[in-house]
Motif scaffolding. Structure first.
Motif, PDB file in Angstrom:
ATOM      1  N   GLU A 242      17.558 -35.156   9.028  1.00 37.23           N
ATOM      2  CA  GLU A 242      18.471 -35.333   7.892  1.00 37.23           C
ATOM      3  C   GLU A 242      18.745 -34.033   7.137  1.00 37.23           C
ATOM      4  N   ASP A 243      18.068 -32.955   7.501  1.00 34.25           N
ATOM      5  CA  ASP A 243      18.380 -31.646   6.931  1.00 34.25           C
ATOM      6  C   ASP A 243      19.560 -30.986   7.643  1.00 34.25           C
ATOM      7  N   THR A 244      20.031 -31.598   8.711  1.00 36.77           N
ATOM      8  CA  THR A 244      21.170 -31.059   9.451  1.00 36.77           C
ATOM      9  C   THR A 244      22.394 -30.970   8.546  1.00 36.77           C
ATOM     10  N   ALA A 245      22.978 -29.777   8.466  1.00 33.50           N
ATOM     11  CA  ALA A 245      24.113 -29.549   7.578  1.00 33.50           C
ATOM     12  C   ALA A 245      24.601 -28.124   7.748  1.00 33.50           C
ATOM     13  N   VAL A 246      25.747 -27.851   7.169  1.00 34.64           N
ATOM     14  CA  VAL A 246      26.164 -26.469   6.954  1.00 34.64           C
ATOM     15  C   VAL A 246      25.586 -26.041   5.609  1.00 34.64           C
ATOM     16  N   TYR A 247      24.872 -24.941   5.629  1.00 29.18           N
ATOM     17  CA  TYR A 247      24.221 -24.440   4.418  1.00 29.18           C
ATOM     18  C   TYR A 247      25.019 -23.267   3.855  1.00 29.18           C
ATOM     19  N   TYR A 248      25.231 -23.317   2.548  1.00 30.73           N
ATOM     20  CA  TYR A 248      25.989 -22.290   1.849  1.00 30.73           C
ATOM     21  C   TYR A 248      25.136 -21.651   0.766  1.00 30.73           C
TER      22      TYR A 248
END
Length: 121
Positions: A89-95
């Motif tokens: 659930e940490d899968t994401a695009v990080y900015y």
């Protein structure tokens, strides 16, 4: 012109670690509050972590507390996000983002283009 460039994303198995970096050029890095945000697929962008200019105070979203650590090196104009015990659930695009207000939970003026983090189960 303030530019933010993230690096360090990638594919990792659940339970693994990644360290994101964000290099900032232009502006007054040492006076900015810095933050990390993420945009999971199909969801809204969310705040992950923030840090004051002096590193004196940090803030974390509840789901990452105890697993993620934000830090900064004002001599290198760089902010980091150490991510441990990663979950799918940490899968994401990080900015990464910079706030001229100096308040990590306030408005962010400058943004990077993002780096993909994918956690496989």
């Amino acid at each position: 012109q303030v530019q933010l460039v993230e690096s360090g994303g990638g594919l990792v198995q659940a339970g693994g670690s990644l360290k994101l970096s964000c290099a900032v050029s232009g502006g007054s890095f040492s006076t900015y509050a810095m933050g990390w945000f993420r945009h999971p697929p199909g969801q809204e962008r969310e705040f992950v972590a923030g840090i004051t200019w002096s590193s004196g105070t940090t803030y974390y979203e509840d789901s990452v507390k105890g697993r993620f650590t934000i830090s900064r090196d004002n001599a290198k104009n760089t902010v980091y996000l150490q991510m441990n015990s990663l979950k799918p659930e940490d899968t994401a695009v990080y900015y990464c983002a910079a706030s001229a207000s100096g308040y990590p939970r306030g408005f962010y003026d400058y943004w990077g283009q993002g780096t993909q983090v994918t956690v496989s189960s």
